[in-house]
Design a protein around this motif. Structure first.
Motif, PDB file in Angstrom:
ATOM      1  N   PHE A 187       3.313  -1.028   4.811  1.00  0.00           N
ATOM      2  CA  PHE A 187       2.517  -1.401   3.643  1.00  0.00           C
ATOM      3  C   PHE A 187       1.236  -0.583   3.544  1.00  0.00           C
ATOM      4  O   PHE A 187       0.743  -0.317   2.465  1.00  0.00           O
ATOM      5  CB  PHE A 187       2.183  -2.903   3.657  1.00  0.00           C
ATOM      6  CG  PHE A 187       3.272  -3.749   3.060  1.00  0.00           C
ATOM      7  CD1 PHE A 187       4.469  -3.950   3.741  1.00  0.00           C
ATOM      8  CD2 PHE A 187       3.126  -4.332   1.817  1.00  0.00           C
ATOM      9  CE1 PHE A 187       5.483  -4.726   3.193  1.00  0.00           C
ATOM     10  CE2 PHE A 187       4.132  -5.107   1.257  1.00  0.00           C
ATOM     11  CZ  PHE A 187       5.313  -5.302   1.953  1.00  0.00           C
ATOM     12  N   ARG A 242      -1.622  -6.252  -9.159  1.00  0.00           N
ATOM     13  CA  ARG A 242      -2.433  -6.951  -8.167  1.00  0.00           C
ATOM     14  C   ARG A 242      -3.772  -7.397  -8.722  1.00  0.00           C
ATOM     15  O   ARG A 242      -4.602  -7.912  -8.011  1.00  0.00           O
ATOM     16  CB  ARG A 242      -2.743  -6.036  -6.983  1.00  0.00           C
ATOM     17  CG  ARG A 242      -1.546  -5.648  -6.196  1.00  0.00           C
ATOM     18  CD  ARG A 242      -1.906  -4.474  -5.303  1.00  0.00           C
ATOM     19  NE  ARG A 242      -0.716  -3.909  -4.753  1.00  0.00           N
ATOM     20  CZ  ARG A 242      -0.422  -3.925  -3.459  1.00  0.00           C
ATOM     21  NH1 ARG A 242      -1.247  -4.469  -2.597  1.00  0.00           N
ATOM     22  NH2 ARG A 242       0.690  -3.394  -3.021  1.00  0.00           N
ATOM     23  N   PRO A 275       3.188 -15.070  -2.411  1.00  0.00           N
ATOM     24  CA  PRO A 275       2.533 -14.318  -1.345  1.00  0.00           C
ATOM     25  C   PRO A 275       2.142 -12.924  -1.823  1.00  0.00           C
ATOM     26  O   PRO A 275       2.934 -12.253  -2.468  1.00  0.00           O
ATOM     27  CB  PRO A 275       3.611 -14.250  -0.253  1.00  0.00           C
ATOM     28  CG  PRO A 275       4.890 -14.522  -0.941  1.00  0.00           C
ATOM     29  CD  PRO A 275       4.586 -15.362  -2.138  1.00  0.00           C
ATOM     30  N   PRO A 276       0.919 -12.505  -1.544  1.00  0.00           N
ATOM     31  CA  PRO A 276       0.504 -11.172  -1.982  1.00  0.00           C
ATOM     32  C   PRO A 276       1.205 -10.099  -1.158  1.00  0.00           C
ATOM     33  O   PRO A 276       1.494 -10.327   0.021  1.00  0.00           O
ATOM     34  CB  PRO A 276      -0.998 -11.170  -1.712  1.00  0.00           C
ATOM     35  CG  PRO A 276      -1.211 -12.219  -0.691  1.00  0.00           C
ATOM     36  CD  PRO A 276      -0.130 -13.225  -0.836  1.00  0.00           C
ATOM     37  N   PRO A 277       1.470  -8.958  -1.762  1.00  0.00           N
ATOM     38  CA  PRO A 277       2.191  -7.909  -1.042  1.00  0.00           C
ATOM     39  C   PRO A 277       1.279  -7.166  -0.072  1.00  0.00           C
ATOM     40  O   PRO A 277       1.067  -5.967  -0.205  1.00  0.00           O
ATOM     41  CB  PRO A 277       2.696  -7.002  -2.172  1.00  0.00           C
ATOM     42  CG  PRO A 277       1.737  -7.210  -3.280  1.00  0.00           C
ATOM     43  CD  PRO A 277       1.211  -8.586  -3.157  1.00  0.00           C
ATOM     44  N   ASP A 278       0.723  -7.886   0.851  1.00  0.00           N
ATOM     45  CA  ASP A 278      -0.188  -7.261   1.800  1.00  0.00           C
ATOM     46  C   ASP A 278      -0.151  -8.053   3.107  1.00  0.00           C
ATOM     47  O   ASP A 278      -0.600  -9.188   3.159  1.00  0.00           O
ATOM     48  CB  ASP A 278      -1.605  -7.272   1.211  1.00  0.00           C
ATOM     49  CG  ASP A 278      -2.587  -6.545   2.118  1.00  0.00           C
ATOM     50  OD1 ASP A 278      -2.184  -6.165   3.246  1.00  0.00           O
ATOM     51  OD2 ASP A 278      -3.740  -6.371   1.712  1.00  0.00           O
ATOM     52  N   PRO A 279       0.401  -7.443   4.155  1.00  0.00           N
ATOM     53  CA  PRO A 279       0.563  -8.186   5.415  1.00  0.00           C
ATOM     54  C   PRO A 279      -0.770  -8.663   6.006  1.00  0.00           C
ATOM     55  O   PRO A 279      -0.795  -9.624   6.770  1.00  0.00           O
ATOM     56  CB  PRO A 279       1.236  -7.183   6.347  1.00  0.00           C
ATOM     57  CG  PRO A 279       1.611  -6.030   5.527  1.00  0.00           C
ATOM     58  CD  PRO A 279       0.892  -6.080   4.232  1.00  0.00           C
ATOM     59  N   LYS A 280      -1.867  -8.020   5.612  1.00  0.00           N
ATOM     60  CA  LYS A 280      -3.152  -8.435   6.177  1.00  0.00           C
ATOM     61  C   LYS A 280      -3.593  -9.795   5.629  1.00  0.00           C
ATOM     62  O   LYS A 280      -4.465 -10.438   6.195  1.00  0.00           O
ATOM     63  CB  LYS A 280      -4.227  -7.387   5.863  1.00  0.00           C
ATOM     64  CG  LYS A 280      -4.178  -6.235   6.842  1.00  0.00           C
ATOM     65  CD  LYS A 280      -5.266  -5.240   6.549  1.00  0.00           C
ATOM     66  CE  LYS A 280      -5.118  -4.742   5.126  1.00  0.00           C
ATOM     67  NZ  LYS A 280      -5.923  -3.615   4.750  1.00  0.00           N
ATOM     68  N   ARG A 293      -1.831 -12.312   5.558  1.00  0.00           N
ATOM     69  CA  ARG A 293      -0.937 -13.324   6.080  1.00  0.00           C
ATOM     70  C   ARG A 293      -1.685 -14.556   6.579  1.00  0.00           C
ATOM     71  O   ARG A 293      -1.180 -15.653   6.512  1.00  0.00           O
ATOM     72  CB  ARG A 293      -0.119 -12.716   7.222  1.00  0.00           C
ATOM     73  CG  ARG A 293       1.176 -13.407   7.416  1.00  0.00           C
ATOM     74  CD  ARG A 293       1.965 -12.722   8.467  1.00  0.00           C
ATOM     75  NE  ARG A 293       2.750 -11.619   7.925  1.00  0.00           N
ATOM     76  CZ  ARG A 293       3.653 -10.971   8.654  1.00  0.00           C
ATOM     77  NH1 ARG A 293       3.833 -11.278   9.916  1.00  0.00           N
ATOM     78  NH2 ARG A 293       4.338 -10.008   8.123  1.00  0.00           N
ATOM     79  N   ALA A 315       5.766  -9.141   3.039  1.00  0.00           N
ATOM     80  CA  ALA A 315       4.443  -9.084   3.648  1.00  0.00           C
ATOM     81  C   ALA A 315       4.103 -10.404   4.323  1.00  0.00           C
ATOM     82  O   ALA A 315       3.370 -10.447   5.306  1.00  0.00           O
ATOM     83  CB  ALA A 315       3.392  -8.770   2.586  1.00  0.00           C
ATOM     84  N   ASP A 316       4.644 -11.485   3.787  1.00  0.00           N
ATOM     85  CA  ASP A 316       4.269 -12.801   4.273  1.00  0.00           C
ATOM     86  C   ASP A 316       4.964 -13.168   5.571  1.00  0.00           C
ATOM     87  O   ASP A 316       4.402 -13.869   6.401  1.00  0.00           O
ATOM     88  CB  ASP A 316       4.612 -13.838   3.198  1.00  0.00           C
ATOM     89  CG  ASP A 316       3.739 -15.071   3.328  1.00  0.00           C
ATOM     90  OD1 ASP A 316       2.529 -14.893   3.515  1.00  0.00           O
ATOM     91  OD2 ASP A 316       4.271 -16.191   3.245  1.00  0.00           O
ATOM     92  N   LEU A 319       3.381  -2.836  -8.254  1.00  0.00           N
ATOM     93  CA  LEU A 319       3.146  -4.278  -8.297  1.00  0.00           C
ATOM     94  C   LEU A 319       1.777  -4.570  -8.892  1.00  0.00           C
ATOM     95  O   LEU A 319       0.778  -4.016  -8.453  1.00  0.00           O
ATOM     96  CB  LEU A 319       3.185  -4.852  -6.887  1.00  0.00           C
ATOM     97  CG  LEU A 319       4.551  -5.055  -6.293  1.00  0.00           C
ATOM     98  CD1 LEU A 319       4.386  -5.540  -4.867  1.00  0.00           C
ATOM     99  CD2 LEU A 319       5.352  -6.047  -7.091  1.00  0.00           C
ATOM    100  N   VAL A 360       5.715  -3.857   9.616  1.00  0.00           N
ATOM    101  CA  VAL A 360       5.394  -4.206   8.238  1.00  0.00           C
ATOM    102  C   VAL A 360       3.988  -3.743   7.827  1.00  0.00           C
ATOM    103  O   VAL A 360       3.777  -3.232   6.730  1.00  0.00           O
ATOM    104  CB  VAL A 360       5.612  -5.724   8.005  1.00  0.00           C
ATOM    105  CG1 VAL A 360       4.567  -6.579   8.662  1.00  0.00           C
ATOM    106  CG2 VAL A 360       5.697  -6.038   6.528  1.00  0.00           C
ATOM    107  N   THR A 361       3.017  -3.856   8.730  1.00  0.00           N
ATOM    108  CA  THR A 361       1.658  -3.421   8.385  1.00  0.00           C
ATOM    109  C   THR A 361       1.635  -1.921   8.158  1.00  0.00           C
ATOM    110  O   THR A 361       1.009  -1.426   7.216  1.00  0.00           O
ATOM    111  CB  THR A 361       0.677  -3.755   9.523  1.00  0.00           C
ATOM    112  OG1 THR A 361       1.307  -4.665  10.413  1.00  0.00           O
ATOM    113  CG2 THR A 361      -0.591  -4.343   8.992  1.00  0.00           C
ATOM    114  N   LEU A 385       8.267  -7.925  -2.479  1.00  0.00           N
ATOM    115  CA  LEU A 385       7.442  -7.353  -1.408  1.00  0.00           C
ATOM    116  C   LEU A 385       6.441  -8.374  -0.866  1.00  0.00           C
ATOM    117  O   LEU A 385       6.010  -8.277   0.276  1.00  0.00           O
ATOM    118  CB  LEU A 385       6.714  -6.119  -1.925  1.00  0.00           C
ATOM    119  CG  LEU A 385       7.632  -4.914  -2.149  1.00  0.00           C
ATOM    120  CD1 LEU A 385       6.957  -3.878  -3.017  1.00  0.00           C
ATOM    121  CD2 LEU A 385       8.035  -4.295  -0.820  1.00  0.00           C
ATOM    122  N   GLY A 386       6.097  -9.353  -1.681  1.00  0.00           N
ATOM    123  CA  GLY A 386       5.210 -10.411  -1.219  1.00  0.00           C
ATOM    124  C   GLY A 386       5.853 -11.213  -0.098  1.00  0.00           C
ATOM    125  O   GLY A 386       5.212 -11.524   0.910  1.00  0.00           O
TER     126      GLY A 386
END
Lengths: 327, 329, 276
Positions: A243, A260, B258-263, B265, A219-220, A258, A239-240, A215-216
């Motif tokens: 998530f 964190r 990469p962290p699983p958070d699109p923010k 990025r 997100a990337d 996951l 994607v935003t 999932l990383g």
């Protein structure tokens, strides 16, 4: 909104095994716009790789595409004969694979393999060689002139993946499919490759379909994401949005599963049970045995795909039913 | 703070023979001069990429491989010099779980037999042993119906639970976990991590957790050692390492996934260039210098020493003090 | 539980059942040869030479008027003896050499592999000739000499399989639990090499019977009037146009035994493998 480059609708893939047919992909529909990055994410055996292979019509026997349409730039690829299909593979759509260690031919020099790919377009050898070097420069292979003369075993895993990517983009495909492009690589190399894919996509205006379990990675790099479970797309969307406000219980749990932070901060949410066996799916929604919020209907009827708004779909009885709107 | 495991100046060199009749000998410095101690009750993490030597350390402690030099102590016992019997008794106080669940159990015998074998070796009567197997299977949430199956009939998560059951069936104090979740799916990984935490609490286990997955290490570990090409480059408690990493390699590793958070990025990135060099021919000076953007002349010639930067925060880098790496964490 | 499952698998495995039935018939025939055979294997009757298969003589007679049916029945004893001896020697030497070389590696491996390669290079006929010249012709000596050069294939297979298994995590786990080397070899490695050993051996068995035939043909092994199938076959070659049955029936008997043994082996491999 940009024009749709690829539209997959109602894709069905079936594997004929000794114990009867197994539906590996069940009615998957998604689309990718020009220059867009779509990620298909899911756990092992969810059908994401098979979906990717179907687009190139490379599903291995005994698998077979049994239904649906795959429309690329206005042409349904499933209607083409094998000969016209080869015109698409590598030229319009190409694919990089998970394991760069085995994806290159060990007995040829790496530059030659890229050159060969370029020569498929009837480019004379000397020009193809220059093009190959150029491409290896673009994928930021260090000392491309030297490396082009190396055999794959003389290159590190990261370099091999770069050569592989170079080979696949050497004919300027409009869609690049990347099947777990970073999984076999070390973490610091993963970051390099992700960076490279992101740059290439901007430089070349390529569309990208990324298949991953991470999932990383999604997100990337992804613009939109599709979450797959047991052969079906259970949720798609920006994607935003996915998530931040996941709609399907599976997506929600996956995100909470996951780690964190440190252990004393919060305990991981774990999804009970394991990934279901495709040859023996539970009736109704395939996720219901592991779902804590299941309704009576979940074990009887498989939910339909519901479009919340364009580009945002979910496949769950909890969404769209009365209980959802009341919340 | 009682040290359960102590490694002192441990070196492990493997010999590769090539050339005609194996005349030319090259050395692979898999672990090069590593000293560390694991405190009773803690979870000690070792992170690093392939070739960092982290897996070799996991095998050195129960003496599955012999050290080239240095000493390994487990609860006061000198593992490297222990007699056969002493070593056997020491090994019974350790458990080990491997990365690949599919090949961790003997494919020819049932799961129950695999879990029961350590008890048998320890001389427990068969009936008692069978009861204990049931008990431990329950502890790891392995259904009793699974016990009579063969390993290939189990899912990856179940196989890994069975491996964990085998590792803890003798009630060890210390468990070595060599990438126990990296072959598992995310949803199953969470189950196994939680299980490991529960078991630790219940039996006050000491863990050595080896992984390349930084978020998992952060979640589980109290202290983390970062390794690069056989060298220990940094050691700190998890919080400190994440707040203020001192070594550029640690920073790169922490920021790589990469962290699983699109923010996130647009977060600041710190990406190492190039690939890890070959272990048979590691770079002179600091081993990271060809990949390090902060490298100066000194890094190329002089190997940095591991120094204590306060309250057990160790790091080996010439540029500490000149650099502030604690950004963006 | 697991034994019950093995029986169940055996009962369901068609290959194994067919193979076992074929093999058992050969075994029974060998044991009760005196009762089944209508004649003695060396009972000559020159007047009745070259009678084709028919009511009087089921498989016909040979140039001396000996009943072929009886000879083949008695010959099964020799075939089984050859087969079992070869298998026993091949497995015991090949498997132990392979296991030791593969597991311990290093100097021992170098020495054992050298011996294996040396044996591999040895032509069986030359070895047999040497043995027989010194000790005089006999079937047993030929069989032993054949077996003594037939184990390297088995040893090599077992060695490479052992090398791959010994680095598997379950073997490492066993070492960490304090299993002894012997116990690791016997409990963890040997069972996992069983499959290829069984298949290899059953595949080589017909070859072993035939190669002793060749030596018998040269006068080194079984001597007339022995009812050795190989010997009958080679004697029959002289009359192949006049009395083809003399060579056909021993050939069929050989195929019957070989197929039975093979099927049994393949079936056994599947039954013993819990993954199937």
């Amino acid at each position: 909104m940009a024009a749709k480059l690829l539209e997959v609708s109602g894709l069905e893939v079936q594997f004929d095994t000794s114990s009867g047919p197994v539906r590996a992909v069940r009615g998957v529909s998604f689309d990718i716009a020009e220059g867009e990055v779509l990620a298909l994410v899911g756990e092992s055996g969810c059908g994401k790789s098979t979906t990717a292979l179907s687009i190139l019509r490379l599903v291995p026997r005994p698998g077979e595409i049994t239904g649906g349409r795959i429309v690329f730039d206005g042409v349904n690829l499933l209607d083409l004969d094998e000969c016209s299909m080869t015109q698409y593979r590598g030229k319009q759509i190409s694919m990089i694979f998970q394991n760069p260690l085995v994806a290159l031919n060990p007995v040829y020099r790496s530059g030659f393999q890229v050159q060969e790919a370029v020569m498929l377009d009837k480019v004379p050898p000397d020009r193809a060689w220059r093009a190959a070097l150029n491409v290896l420069k673009q994928v930021r292979l260090p000392d491309p002139e030297d490396r082009a003369r190396s055999y794959p075993h003389e290159l590190s895993g990261g370099m091999r993946q770069r050569v592989m990517i170079g080979m696949m983009i050497s004919r300027f495909p409009r869609l690049l499919i990347a099947d777990e492009p970073t999984t076999a690589l070390d973490v610091t190399i993963q970051a390099q490759i992700l960076d490279l894919l992101d740059d290439l996509r901007h430089e070349k205006r390529m569309s990208l379909l990324i298949i991953t379990h991470d999932l990383g990675v999604v997100a990337d790099i992804a613009d939109r994401v599709g979450v797959m479970y047991a052969g079906a797309l259970v949720e798609t969307g920006d994607v935003t949005e996915v998530f931040e406000k996941p709609l399907h219980p599976y997506t929600q749990l996956l995100l909470k599963a996951l780690p964190r932070g440190p252990k004393n901060e919060l305990r991981l949410e774990s999804i009970p049970g394991g990934v279901p066996n495709l040859s023996n799916l539970p009736p109704g929604c395939p996720f219901h045995p592991r779902c804590q919020r299941r309704l009576d209907i979940c074990s009887k009827v498989e939910p339909e795909t519901l479009e919340i708004h364009p580009g945002r779909t979910v496949r769950c009885h909890l969404v769209g039913g009365e209980s959802f709107w009341k919340r | 703070m009682e040290a359960l495991v102590e490694l002192e100046r441990v070196k492990k060199h493997f010999v590769i023979r090539d050339g005609i009749l194996g005349r030319r000998r090259r050395f692979v410095h898999a672990v090069d001069d590593v000293s560390l101690s694991i405190v009773r009750g803690e979870t000690f993490g070792i992170v690093g990429e392939s070739g960092s030597g982290k897996t070799t350390i996991a095998r050195i402690i129960p003496r599955l491989v012999n050290v080239t030099s240095g000493s390994v102590k487990f609860s006061g016992i000198d593992i490297c010099r222990a007699s056969g019997r002493e070593l056997m008794l020491a090994r019974r106080r350790m458990g080990i779980v491997f990365q690949d669940p599919a090949s961790s159990l003997n494919p020819r015998v049932t799961v129950a037999a695999s879990i029961q074998r350590p008890l048998q070796l320890a001389g427990l009567p068969a009936k008692e042993a069978r009861d204990r197997v049931r008990e431990v299977a329950e502890l790891v949430n392995l259904g009793t119906e699974v016990l009579d199956k063969f390993p290939h009939e189990l899912s990856g998560g179940q196989q890994q639970r069975a491996s964990i059951a085998r590792a803890i069936v003798l009630r060890p104090e210390f468990v070595i976990l060599d990438e126990p979740t990296s072959a598992l799916d995310v949803s199953v990984q969470a189950q196994v991590l939680n299980l490991l935490l529960d078991l630790q609490q219940r039996f006050s286990l000491t863990y050595l957790f080896i992984s390349h997955n930084l978020p998992v290490v952060r979640y589980l570990c109290d202290r983390i050692a970062v390794m690069y090409l056989g060298k220990l480059v940094e050691l700190a408690s998890t919080g400190v390492l994440y707040r203020e990493p001192l070594h550029p390699y640690s920073l790169a590793l922490l920021m790589a996934a990469p962290p699983p958070d699109p923010k996130m990025r647009n977060r600041r990135r710190f990406i190492l260039t190039g690939d890890p060099p070959s272990l048979t021919n590691p770079p002179q000076g600091c081993r990271l210098h060809p990949r390090c953007q902060f490298a100066v002349e000194r890094c190329r010639v002089e190997e940095p020493e591991l120094r204590d930067y306060g309250s057990g925060h160790l790091a080996a880098c010439h540029r500490i003090g000149d650099l502030d790496l604690g950004f963006a964490m | 539980m697991s034994r019950k499952r093995t029986y169940l698998k055996a009962a369901k495995n068609g290959m194994f059942i067919t193979g076992t039935v074929l093999f058992l018939t050969v075994l029974l025939v060998a044991v009760f040869a005196d009762r089944i055979a209508p004649h003695k294997y060396d009972e000559m009757n020159i007047e009745k030479a070259f009678i084709p298969p028919g009511r009087a003589y089921l498989f016909g007679t040979d140039e001396f008027g000996r009943c072929l049916f009886s000879r083949i029945i008695y010959g099964s004893r020799i075939a089984l003896k050859i087969g079992l001896m070869v298998v026993a020697i091949q497995i015991s030497v090949g498997v132990s050499v392979g296991l030791l070389a593969g597991y311990f590696g290093g100097k021992l491996d170098m020495i054992l592999s050298f011996i294996t390669d040396l044996t591999w290079a040895m032509p069986p006929v030359v070895l047999s000739l040497a043995i027989v010249t010194v000790l005089g012709p006999s079937l047993e000596r030929v069989v032993v000499s054949t077996a003594l050069v037939s184990w390297p294939g088995c040893a090599r297979m077992v060695r490479s399989k052992t090398q791959s298994i010994k680095n598997m995590p379950f073997v490492e786990a066993a070492r960490a639990l304090g299993e002894s080397d012997l116990s690791i070899i016997v409990r963890y490695i040997l069972p996992n090499t069983l499959g290829i050993v069984i298949v290899l051996t059953t595949l080589q068995l017909p070859g072993a019977i035939l190669s002793t035939t060749g030596l018998s043909f040269l006068g080194l092994g079984s001597q007339p009037p022995s009812p050795d199938w190989g010997l009958i076959l080679s004697e029959g070659v002289n009359y192949v146009s006049k009395a083809p049955w003399i060579s056909i029936f021993p050939g069929l008997a050989l195929i019957y035994t070989a197929v039975g043994f093979n099927l049994m082996g393949e079936g056994l491999r599947d039954i013993l493998d819990p993954r199937t």
